[in-house]
Design an enzyme around this catalytic site. Structure first.
Site, PDB file in Angstrom:
ATOM      1  N   ALA A 181      -4.624   7.310  -4.361  1.00 52.52           N
ATOM      2  CA  ALA A 181      -3.249   6.865  -4.628  1.00 52.52           C
ATOM      3  C   ALA A 181      -3.347   5.384  -5.000  1.00 52.52           C
ATOM      4  O   ALA A 181      -3.313   4.507  -4.142  1.00 52.52           O
ATOM      5  CB  ALA A 181      -2.384   7.072  -3.393  1.00 52.52           C
ATOM      6  N   SER A 194       0.845  -1.191   0.000  1.00 53.37           N
ATOM      7  CA  SER A 194       0.000   0.000   0.000  1.00 53.37           C
ATOM      8  C   SER A 194       0.881   1.242   0.000  1.00 53.37           C
ATOM      9  O   SER A 194       2.076   1.163  -0.328  1.00 53.37           O
ATOM     10  CB  SER A 194      -0.940  -0.030   1.203  1.00 53.37           C
ATOM     11  N   ASN A 195       0.349   2.372   0.362  1.00 49.15           N
ATOM     12  CA  ASN A 195       1.093   3.634   0.403  1.00 49.15           C
ATOM     13  C   ASN A 195       0.516   4.487   1.523  1.00 49.15           C
ATOM     14  O   ASN A 195      -0.543   4.158   2.064  1.00 49.15           O
ATOM     15  CB  ASN A 195       1.016   4.328  -0.971  1.00 49.15           C
ATOM     16  N   PRO A 196       1.199   5.585   1.874  1.00 43.09           N
ATOM     17  CA  PRO A 196       0.765   6.326   3.086  1.00 43.09           C
ATOM     18  C   PRO A 196      -0.408   7.292   2.889  1.00 43.09           C
ATOM     19  O   PRO A 196      -0.680   8.100   3.771  1.00 43.09           O
ATOM     20  CB  PRO A 196       2.017   7.126   3.483  1.00 43.09           C
TER      21      PRO A 196
END
Ligand code: CTP
Length: 430
Positions: free
Chosen positions: A309, A242-244
């Site tokens: 995102a 995933s991403n932040p």
């Protein structure tokens, strides 16, 4: 005791929530109103006129042509008698017929003789019907003529697998609106407010949702689709890539559109943010879920703002059981996910498209390249490596670029940036 209107005409449309109209009749009588009822032919397939006759204690109008009915000078006498009309449920079909000015049954022939400023409409339909451009336009036109809308509420539909805005508001809410008519309890509901249940049921505003002061109502009834937050690409049942992203920017974009009058659907990846009030929210997890959700909602939308995102890759294999560690190096094979914005952009008929470009270097050049490659109407370039901007920050600093060479810098809270972005987008929609 009824403070407001005393002579109320209750017009019942043909929808499953017609059963709730019986309760509306009962409550209105209980609070001291004189109630007369008129039913469309379709309404009579759901509920018997006799029920309304028993509840209101008066004859029920069901047929324009039946001379035995107590309609003296007919529907015009009924129109003259009524101080206020409640249409519940106001079905998609009935809204279209009222907008068109038809007068081919007792309900429409009566309503056309009553000024729309005395109509209180409680819409009820499946959420996909409510989201259709035809219904949106009919609502807008009827509202511009002075009709008032109460609801619809958000919740489970009669088809139990469906949920969203479309449920008729509860009978008690309608009775309360009549009791306080024309006080602000029934003040013009914005299209966004129509998505809410009752104000008390809404969570406290989150920072992205903060009241920004007066904004132009330049997105009145425009259907806006916003995506927000990260996606998660599962490796096995307990691990993912995933991403932040926190979703804050997208939630602010959605709330800002709502406050300008838009009807907003927000597709959100995993985030801890409370859903903004008055917005339809669709939860997703993976890039594939997001692609499907966008596909389901995009044809109705005038604008798609992709702040999500989205993972560009996902693991080729998703292990069914938790993967056990191995000695030494391990290799993970990734495959590309679908580029959602590029696929919407390739459609013959597409909404106005706004992309976000998260960059760490050559911000403007990279973003402009994406703008042109994905054939977008705007791209919002974001230097995610800068302090006070990008992922998980409360503030943001962005560049809004368009294909004609337009370049606008925006900075401040994410909500301020969102308002500034709509200042750019809204004029392109008129
Ligand atoms: N996007 C999308 N589908 C994807 C990836 C991205 O719709 N699979 C959208 C994002 O929501 C964003 C825009 O495309 O609005 C740009 O995203 P970004 O990841 O910065 O661009 P990419 O085209 O993936 O380029 P890069 O090579 O920099 O990752």
């Amino acid at each position: 005791m009824l403070r407001g209107m005393k002579r109320v005409l209750l017009c019942v449309g043909g929808g499953i929530s017609a059963y709730k109209a019986c309760e509306v009749a009962r409550l209105l009588v209980k609070q001291g109103a004189q109630v007369r009822c008129a039913l469309t032919a379709a309404a009579q397939r759901f509920v018997a006129p006799l029920t309304f006759q028993a509840l209101s204690g008066r004859p029920v109008a069901t047929d324009l042509w039946d001379t035995s009915q107590d309609l003296a000078a007919g529907h015009i006498a009924l129109a003259d008698w009524a101080e206020l009309v409640v249409v519940a449920p106001a079905t998609a079909d009935l809204l279209a017929r009222l907008r068109a000015g038809l007068a081919d049954d007792v309900v429409t022939a009566t309503l056309i003789a009553i000024e729309p400023s005395r109509w209180l409409l409680a819409p009820a339909m499946n959420e996909k019907m409510w989201a259709s451009p035809a219904v949106a336009e009919n609502v807008q036109v009827l509202r511009s003529r002075g009709a008032r809308f109460l609801g619809p509420a958000v919740g489970e539909m009669a088809e139990r697998s469906h949920a969203g805005p479309g449920r008729m508001v509860e009978a008690a809410e309608i009775a309360a609106a009549v009791a306080t008519w024309p006080a602000p309890a029934v003040a013009e509901t914005s299209p966004a407010a129509q998505f809410s249940t009752s104000p008390a049921a809404q969570p406290a505003p989150a920072p992205h949702d903060a009241a920004p002061g007066p904004r132009p109502r330049d997105l009145e009834d425009v259907l806006v689709l916003v995506t927000a937050g990260p996606t998660r690409e599962a490796l096995d049942p307990v691990r993912f890539l995933s991403n932040p992203s926190t979703g804050r920017m997208g939630f602010a974009v959605a709330a800002a559109a709502r406050d300008r009058g838009a009807r907003v659907t927000l597709i959100a990846g995993p985030t801890e943010l409370a859903p903004p009030a008055g917005i339809q929210i669709v939860r997703i997890v993976s890039a594939e879920d997001l692609a499907q959700a966008v596909d389901a909602h995009v044809s109705a939308a005038r604008v798609l703002v992709m702040t999500a995102a989205v993972a560009d890759q996902r693991p080729k294999v998703r292990a069914a059981q938790k993967a056990k560690k191995q000695d030494g190096e391990e290799t993970l094979t990734l495959v590309r996910t679908q580029d959602i914005l590029a696929s919407v952009s390739a459609r013959a008929v597409r909404p106005l498209l706004v992309g976000f470009a998260a960059e760490t270097e050559n911000v403007e050049a990279n973003a402009r390249e994406k703008l042109m490659r994905k054939r977008l109407d705007f791209i919002v370039a974001n230097d995610v490596s800068a302090a006070g901007a990008g992922f998980a920050s409360e503030t943001n600093r962005v560049l809004v670029l368009d294909p004609a060479g337009g370049r606008v810098e925006l900075s401040g809270s994410k909500r301020t940036v969102a308002d500034g972005l709509w200042d750019q987008i809204a004029p392109k929609l008129s």
